[in-house]
Design a protein around this motif. Sequence first.
Motif, mmCIF file in Angstrom:
data_model
loop_
_atom_site.group_PDB
_atom_site.id
_atom_site.type_symbol
_atom_site.label_atom_id
_atom_site.label_comp_id
_atom_site.label_asym_id
_atom_site.label_seq_id
_atom_site.Cartn_x
_atom_site.Cartn_y
_atom_site.Cartn_z
ATOM 1 N N VAL A 177 71.217 69.569 48.050
ATOM 2 C CA VAL A 177 70.746 69.132 49.359
ATOM 3 C C VAL A 177 70.335 70.382 50.114
ATOM 4 O O VAL A 177 71.164 71.263 50.358
ATOM 5 C CB VAL A 177 71.837 68.368 50.134
ATOM 6 N N SER A 217 65.582 69.871 53.711
ATOM 7 C CA SER A 217 65.021 68.541 53.952
ATOM 8 C C SER A 217 66.101 67.515 54.272
ATOM 9 O O SER A 217 65.792 66.406 54.696
ATOM 10 C CB SER A 217 64.221 68.076 52.737
ATOM 11 N N GLU A 256 68.465 62.707 53.507
ATOM 12 C CA GLU A 256 67.494 61.640 53.257
ATOM 13 C C GLU A 256 66.639 61.907 52.029
ATOM 14 O O GLU A 256 66.246 60.986 51.316
ATOM 15 C CB GLU A 256 66.580 61.431 54.473
ATOM 16 N N SER A 257 66.337 63.171 51.781
ATOM 17 C CA SER A 257 65.435 63.515 50.682
ATOM 18 C C SER A 257 66.079 63.372 49.299
ATOM 19 O O SER A 257 65.366 63.363 48.297
ATOM 20 C CB SER A 257 64.909 64.937 50.856
ATOM 21 N N VAL A 258 67.407 63.242 49.214
ATOM 22 C CA VAL A 258 68.061 63.160 47.909
ATOM 23 C C VAL A 258 68.725 61.812 47.637
ATOM 24 O O VAL A 258 69.266 61.604 46.556
ATOM 25 C CB VAL A 258 69.112 64.281 47.729
ATOM 26 N N ASP A 292 67.583 58.736 47.016
ATOM 27 C CA ASP A 292 67.057 57.987 45.865
ATOM 28 C C ASP A 292 67.425 58.653 44.543
ATOM 29 O O ASP A 292 67.820 57.985 43.592
ATOM 30 C CB ASP A 292 65.539 57.825 45.965
ATOM 31 N N GLU A 293 67.288 59.978 44.492
ATOM 32 C CA GLU A 293 67.623 60.705 43.260
ATOM 33 C C GLU A 293 69.105 60.557 42.931
ATOM 34 O O GLU A 293 69.480 60.305 41.782
ATOM 35 C CB GLU A 293 67.262 62.188 43.402
#
Length: 82
Positions: free
Chosen positions: A19, A22, A25-27, A29-30
Amino acid sequence: MDREELNRRAHDLDVTVWVGKSGIESVVDELDDQLTNSDLVKVKFLRAARAGSPTEEKAADLADRVNADLVDTRGHTAVLHR
């Protein structure tokens, strides 16, 4: 499986989610995909992601977003289980 066993299994795991600036929120889904394939995932919170907040707080927020349990945090690394 109890926390002690999960911690034992997590010991030899490599970090697979980072993390960064960003944010969480940016991780999401992954991490969700990784938890679908493997029930235990290590997440590293880089300095830019923490922004003065404790790692435990950020890790708990991330765990809530992916419907996982926060097993442990050490330093700036968290272990999540689903």
